[in-house]
Design an enzyme around this catalytic site. Structure first.
Site, PDB file in Angstrom:
ATOM      1  N   LYS A  33       0.534  -1.173   0.255  1.00 22.78           N
ATOM      2  CA  LYS A  33       0.045  -0.153  -0.068  1.00 22.78           C
ATOM      3  C   LYS A  33       0.956   0.989   0.279  1.00 22.78           C
ATOM      4  O   LYS A  33       0.786   2.208  -0.904  1.00 22.78           O
ATOM      5  CB  LYS A  33      -0.636   0.242   0.588  1.00 22.78           C
ATOM      6  CG  LYS A  33      -2.234  -1.896   1.328  1.00 22.78           C
ATOM      7  CD  LYS A  33      -2.581  -1.443   2.530  1.00 22.78           C
ATOM      8  CE  LYS A  33      -1.880  -1.416   3.709  1.00 22.78           C
ATOM      9  NZ  LYS A  33      -1.763  -2.349   4.865  1.00 22.78           N
TER      10      LYS A  33
ATOM     11  N   ARG B 215      -9.670   1.464   8.273  1.00 26.84           N
ATOM     12  CA  ARG B 215      -9.706  -0.252   8.696  1.00 26.84           C
ATOM     13  C   ARG B 215     -10.163  -0.233  10.069  1.00 26.84           C
ATOM     14  O   ARG B 215     -10.658  -1.594   9.742  1.00 26.84           O
ATOM     15  CB  ARG B 215      -7.888   0.079   9.803  1.00 26.84           C
ATOM     16  CG  ARG B 215      -7.030   0.129   8.941  1.00 26.84           C
ATOM     17  CD  ARG B 215      -5.945   0.012  10.385  1.00 26.84           C
ATOM     18  NE  ARG B 215      -4.740  -0.938  10.054  1.00 26.84           N
ATOM     19  CZ  ARG B 215      -3.459  -0.169   9.037  1.00 26.84           C
ATOM     20  NH1 ARG B 215      -3.542   0.716   8.485  1.00 26.84           N
ATOM     21  NH2 ARG B 215      -2.689  -1.198   8.885  1.00 26.84           N
TER      22      ARG B 215
ATOM     23  N   ARG C 290      12.276  -4.385   4.821  1.00 23.27           N
ATOM     24  CA  ARG C 290      11.912  -3.026   4.303  1.00 23.27           C
ATOM     25  C   ARG C 290      12.060  -1.867   5.593  1.00 23.27           C
ATOM     26  O   ARG C 290      12.460  -2.375   6.677  1.00 23.27           O
ATOM     27  CB  ARG C 290      10.471  -3.145   5.178  1.00 23.27           C
ATOM     28  CG  ARG C 290       9.716  -1.682   5.048  1.00 23.27           C
ATOM     29  CD  ARG C 290       8.260  -1.003   5.150  1.00 23.27           C
ATOM     30  NE  ARG C 290       7.860  -1.995   6.500  1.00 23.27           N
ATOM     31  CZ  ARG C 290       7.075  -2.341   6.336  1.00 23.27           C
ATOM     32  NH1 ARG C 290       5.639  -1.812   5.264  1.00 23.27           N
ATOM     33  NH2 ARG C 290       6.178  -2.623   7.218  1.00 23.27           N
TER      34      ARG C 290
ATOM     35  N   ARG D  79      10.897  -0.269  10.877  1.00 25.33           N
ATOM     36  CA  ARG D  79      10.330  -0.267  11.698  1.00 25.33           C
ATOM     37  C   ARG D  79       9.393  -1.012  12.998  1.00 25.33           C
ATOM     38  O   ARG D  79      10.189  -1.819  13.142  1.00 25.33           O
ATOM     39  CB  ARG D  79       9.135  -0.062  11.685  1.00 25.33           C
ATOM     40  CG  ARG D  79       8.575   0.936  10.215  1.00 25.33           C
ATOM     41  CD  ARG D  79       7.486   1.036   9.579  1.00 25.33           C
ATOM     42  NE  ARG D  79       5.853   0.213  10.245  1.00 25.33           N
ATOM     43  CZ  ARG D  79       4.683  -0.228   8.898  1.00 25.33           C
ATOM     44  NH1 ARG D  79       5.305   0.740   8.317  1.00 25.33           N
ATOM     45  NH2 ARG D  79       3.674  -0.981  10.191  1.00 25.33           N
TER      46      ARG D  79
ATOM     47  N   ARG E   9      -0.054  -8.524  13.738  1.00 25.75           N
ATOM     48  CA  ARG E   9      -1.319  -7.396  12.152  1.00 25.75           C
ATOM     49  C   ARG E   9      -1.978  -8.062  11.501  1.00 25.75           C
ATOM     50  O   ARG E   9      -2.941  -7.251  11.218  1.00 25.75           O
ATOM     51  CB  ARG E   9       0.066  -6.583  12.097  1.00 25.75           C
ATOM     52  CG  ARG E   9       0.316  -5.447  12.791  1.00 25.75           C
ATOM     53  CD  ARG E   9       1.661  -4.899  12.824  1.00 25.75           C
ATOM     54  NE  ARG E   9       1.807  -4.366  11.148  1.00 25.75           N
ATOM     55  CZ  ARG E   9       3.392  -4.316  11.162  1.00 25.75           C
ATOM     56  NH1 ARG E   9       4.562  -4.560  11.574  1.00 25.75           N
ATOM     57  NH2 ARG E   9       3.096  -3.565   9.671  1.00 25.75           N
TER      58      ARG E   9
HETATM   59  P1  AP5 Z   1       4.774  -1.950   1.848  1.00 21.81           P
HETATM   60  O1  AP5 Z   1       4.596  -0.769   0.330  1.00 21.81           O
HETATM   61  O2  AP5 Z   1       5.640  -0.493   3.283  1.00 21.81           O
HETATM   62  O3  AP5 Z   1       3.487  -2.407   2.426  1.00 21.81           O
HETATM   63  P2  AP5 Z   1       2.552  -2.041   3.236  1.00 21.81           P
HETATM   64  O4  AP5 Z   1       1.335  -2.477   2.362  1.00 21.81           O
HETATM   65  O5  AP5 Z   1       1.959  -0.329   2.984  1.00 21.81           O
HETATM   66  O6  AP5 Z   1       2.357  -2.539   4.446  1.00 21.81           O
HETATM   67  P3  AP5 Z   1       2.375  -2.176   5.573  1.00 21.81           P
HETATM   68  O7  AP5 Z   1       3.489  -2.786   7.186  1.00 21.81           O
HETATM   69  O8  AP5 Z   1       2.684  -0.474   5.958  1.00 21.81           O
HETATM   70  O9  AP5 Z   1       0.742  -2.016   6.460  1.00 21.81           O
HETATM   71  P4  AP5 Z   1       0.289  -1.626   7.506  1.00 21.81           P
HETATM   72  O10 AP5 Z   1      -1.140  -1.700   7.292  1.00 21.81           O
HETATM   73  O11 AP5 Z   1       0.946  -3.208   8.376  1.00 21.81           O
HETATM   74  O12 AP5 Z   1       1.095  -0.772   8.432  1.00 21.81           O
HETATM   75  P5  AP5 Z   1       0.606   1.186   8.400  1.00 21.81           P
HETATM   76  O13 AP5 Z   1       1.840   1.304   8.545  1.00 21.81           O
HETATM   77  O14 AP5 Z   1      -0.669   1.485   7.827  1.00 21.81           O
HETATM   78  O15 AP5 Z   1       5.921  -2.464   1.214  1.00 21.81           O
HETATM   79  C1  AP5 Z   1       6.474  -3.412   2.383  1.00 21.81           C
HETATM   80  C2  AP5 Z   1       7.928  -4.330   1.951  1.00 21.81           C
HETATM   81  O16 AP5 Z   1       7.834  -4.787   0.518  1.00 21.81           O
HETATM   82  C3  AP5 Z   1       8.644  -2.647   1.303  1.00 21.81           C
HETATM   83  O17 AP5 Z   1       9.856  -3.127   1.706  1.00 21.81           O
HETATM   84  C4  AP5 Z   1       8.855  -2.871   0.013  1.00 21.81           C
HETATM   85  O18 AP5 Z   1       9.634  -2.024  -0.140  1.00 21.81           O
HETATM   86  C5  AP5 Z   1       8.343  -4.281  -0.154  1.00 21.81           C
HETATM   87  N1  AP5 Z   1       7.771  -4.195  -1.884  1.00 21.81           N
HETATM   88  C6  AP5 Z   1       6.054  -3.413  -1.684  1.00 21.81           C
HETATM   89  N2  AP5 Z   1       6.119  -3.823  -3.140  1.00 21.81           N
HETATM   90  C7  AP5 Z   1       6.255  -4.762  -3.618  1.00 21.81           C
HETATM   91  C8  AP5 Z   1       6.660  -6.097  -5.156  1.00 21.81           C
HETATM   92  N3  AP5 Z   1       5.329  -5.775  -5.375  1.00 21.81           N
HETATM   93  N4  AP5 Z   1       7.879  -6.834  -4.929  1.00 21.81           N
HETATM   94  C9  AP5 Z   1       8.487  -7.147  -3.665  1.00 21.81           C
HETATM   95  N5  AP5 Z   1       8.526  -5.868  -2.363  1.00 21.81           N
HETATM   96  C10 AP5 Z   1       7.307  -5.206  -2.460  1.00 21.81           C
HETATM   97  O19 AP5 Z   1       0.037   1.055  10.182  1.00 21.81           O
HETATM   98  C11 AP5 Z   1       0.794   0.689  11.323  1.00 21.81           C
HETATM   99  C12 AP5 Z   1      -0.123   0.441  12.945  1.00 21.81           C
HETATM  100  O20 AP5 Z   1      -0.732   1.747  13.236  1.00 21.81           O
HETATM  101  C13 AP5 Z   1      -0.999   0.237  12.996  1.00 21.81           C
HETATM  102  O21 AP5 Z   1      -0.864  -1.409  13.156  1.00 21.81           O
HETATM  103  C14 AP5 Z   1      -2.041   0.541  13.548  1.00 21.81           C
HETATM  104  O22 AP5 Z   1      -1.892   0.263  15.078  1.00 21.81           O
HETATM  105  C15 AP5 Z   1      -1.906   1.775  13.216  1.00 21.81           C
HETATM  106  N6  AP5 Z   1      -1.947   2.580  11.868  1.00 21.81           N
HETATM  107  C16 AP5 Z   1      -2.190   3.022  11.158  1.00 21.81           C
HETATM  108  N7  AP5 Z   1      -3.258   3.300  10.477  1.00 21.81           N
HETATM  109  C17 AP5 Z   1      -5.294   2.975  10.887  1.00 21.81           C
HETATM  110  C18 AP5 Z   1      -6.190   2.727  11.044  1.00 21.81           C
HETATM  111  N8  AP5 Z   1      -6.309   3.782   9.839  1.00 21.81           N
HETATM  112  N9  AP5 Z   1      -7.048   2.640  12.023  1.00 21.81           N
HETATM  113  C19 AP5 Z   1      -6.172   2.546  13.183  1.00 21.81           C
HETATM  114  N10 AP5 Z   1      -5.249   2.635  13.522  1.00 21.81           N
HETATM  115  C20 AP5 Z   1      -4.123   2.568  12.591  1.00 21.81           C
END
Ligand code: AP5
Length: 206
Positions: free
Chosen positions: A10, A85, A123, A156, A167
């Site tokens: 994402k 979410r 990552r 992270r 998660r």
């Molecule tokens: P990446 O693009 O970073 O993946 P992502 O889907 O963004 O993964 P996240 O871990 O950031 O998602 P998440 O939803 O768990 O965490 P968030 O930060 O939103 O890609 C991952 C890796 O793969 C990277 O190294 C990239 O280079 C690689 N990659 C990508 N595409 C690739 C491909 N095609 N091929 C090979 N490699 C690839 O949330 C964190 C925390 O914040 C949550 O746990 C929660 O506590 C809180 N939070 C955030 N939003 C909310 C909400 N709306 N409500 C409540 N709590 C929230």
């Protein structure tokens, strides 16, 4: 709107789409991490939830998104990454956008669970500009340093294996039901393959 489990891509795709369409990439995860690193009130409130891999309470998140979407740069459009979410957040977003809610493109990036840990454990994120890298799949030119702004890359805090498993569980219980809420409006995109290939698939949908 980019939906999908942890590591689905994402953030990676959000950043690319933001550059391509010249509209802001709004990642609630990034906003929260920024608040945690500054140690402000939001960061203090969010930290304990994030460390455990739990969701931050809806009321806090909804307020963040309301403020962010009211900014001038969102008038031409925006990319939501990691929001909504919960069904509650999805309903609040509908209320906030009113008629425009119908124009949202709901994109679900699918990723086989076996790939999630590999993606997340490799990552690295730029401290300065938030650009995402992967040690194997998209490494920086110079180890540990961002190609774009020269800042240091970090891993992270919530990317340890046990927190990632939590998660994934939270995603399946709280977030996956959103796909039912949006129903036929959901565009499924396969998240496996090269970053550029996934990007082309998403552009095709948009
Ligand atoms: P990446 O693009 O970073 O993946 P992502 O889907 O963004 O993964 P996240 O871990 O950031 O998602 P998440 O939803 O768990 O965490 P968030 O930060 O939103 O890609 C991952 C890796 O793969 C990277 O190294 C990239 O280079 C690689 N990659 C990508 N595409 C690739 C491909 N095609 N091929 C090979 N490699 C690839 O949330 C964190 C925390 O914040 C949550 O746990 C929660 O506590 C809180 N939070 C955030 N939003 C909310 C909400 N709306 N409500 C409540 N709590 C929230």
């Amino acid at each position: 709107m980019l939906l999908g489990p942890s590591g689905a891509g994402k953030g990676t795709q959000g950043e690319l789409l933001s550059q391509f369409y010249n509209i802001p990439w709004i990642s609630t995860g990034e906003i929260l991490r920024d608040a945690v690193s500054k140690g402000d009130e939001l960061g203090k409130a969010a930290r304990a939830y994030m460390e455990k891999g739990a969701l931050v309470p809806d009321a806090l998140i909804i307020e963040i998104v309301k403020v962010r979407l009211s900014k001038e740069d969102c008038k031409r459009g925006f990319i939501l990454d990691g929001f909504p979410r919960t069904i509650e957040q999805a309903k609040e977003l509908d209320n906030l956008l009113k008629e425009d809610a119908k124009r949202l493109k709901v994109i679900h990036i699918n990723l086989h669970p076996s790939l999630i840990l590999k993606r997340i454990c490799g990552r690295r994120t730029c401290r300065g500009c938030g650009t995402l890298y992967h040690l194997e799949f998209s490494p920086p030119s110079s180890s540990g340093i961002c190609d774009k702004c020269g800042s240091v890359l970090y891993q992270r805090e919530d990317d340890s294996e046990d927190v990632v498993r939590k998660r994934i569980e939270v995603y399946n219980i709280n977030t996956r039901p959103i796909l039912g809420y949006y129903g036929e409006r959901v565009h499924e995109v396969e998240g496996e393959g090269k970053i550029e290939e996934v990007f082309e698939r998403i552009k095709g949908v948009i």
